[in-house]
Scaffold this motif. Sequence first.
Motif: not given
Length: 434
Positions: A297-310
């Motif tokens: 999923l990190f291949k999308y443009k996102m931060s670690s915090v956005q990943m954590m939230f999702g």
Amino acid sequence: MSSFSQRISPALVLLLFSSAVAAQEESFLLDGWRDVWLFRFLVNVLGYSTIIIPGYLLIRYLKRTNYLDTGSGCCYPVIKSCVFGTEAKTGLLDDVSVTSRHEGDSGSSLRQAVHLIFCAGGLQASYLTWGVLQERVMTRSYGASTPEEEGERFKDSQFLVFMNRILALTVSGLWCLLFKQPRHGTPMYKYSFASLSNIMSSWCQYEALKYISFPTQVLAKASKVIPVMLMGKVISQKSYEYWEYLTAALISVGVSMFLLSSTVSKHSSTVTTFSGVVILGGYIIFDSFTSNWQDNLFKYKMSSVQMMFGVNLFSCLFTMGSLLEQGAFFDSVAFMARHSEFAFHAVLLSVCSACGQLFIFYTINQFGAAVFTIIMTLRQAIAILLSCFLYGHAVTVVGNFGVAVVFFALFLRVYARSRMKSGRRQAQPLAQKV
């Protein structure tokens, strides 16, 4: 009339007695089924499916009706973000992501080393503390005023998972609101895959301890590096060098030797069963899928915090739904209200879990799932070393040899990676001359 009542009274008593016996047998059978791990597993899956199946059908309907082009109204932005996303991943973004995590340039080697030490230290501190608190909450009683009293024990581990996730969701949500984040382009439903596998791996980890010996669980955890790499090939079509497989195998063997030699005498009474092996296999599969799906999923443009939230958003949704359907949520809240010490420990446990998740997502974003798994594997050996240092436990010859194997594997991994980088730097000028 009296004779009729005399005849019917014994029949009525017999009917009531048989009904009571049948209800008691039914309750006994239900309680017996609750002791079967497969029954509890299916009950949890059934609870999650009440959320997954309607969501799946809704997503299929929206995609089939081409809602992205024909939809409108106030719900359109929400549906677009949840189902379709706002920005597609591109090949350029994939290249940048992989390069920043796995290769780096020559001038950033020291910075990458500092980042790796920072991630490893944060993970060790968070989860060593989390492990101590978890043992306290799950193995000790609350409410005993004197040593002679037994007190009351907390048994529902899923409620602790919910508390951990709700705090992590709150922290990551506030962080996203207060600090500027990259434009989020991932369809929100894709976080549910990692969320569900993470919940199931946690359940399998708790449940497996009832059916397997401690050395078997230690061996499985220490050997997770290879399954994680194989899962990476399946999910992300990753390719690994031969030396990466070799060092991963050496680290698994070394950590297993050290842990088994240090703990086999403490847990020799627990036997390993076929059910335990099956549950442990589920834990390894779910856990390997989680880290690799997050890495993908990190291949999308996102931060670690956005990943954590999702991920935590769906984890809260799944665990809350399951707790309410099983009637365990309000019982756990009542237990927390009765024992303030448990409430403090549960909150502190959630804080450690939230901090650990921040380091997890940052580590996976920077270095990938395989490096993260190696750090978490070494955590077990560090915990044993810390115990030996604090309490004077002796380490056997086999344990010392295992530590030597681990350090040799780490040195070999660093050496091979540096040789690979230097070879690429030498090849670039030759290509430019040609």
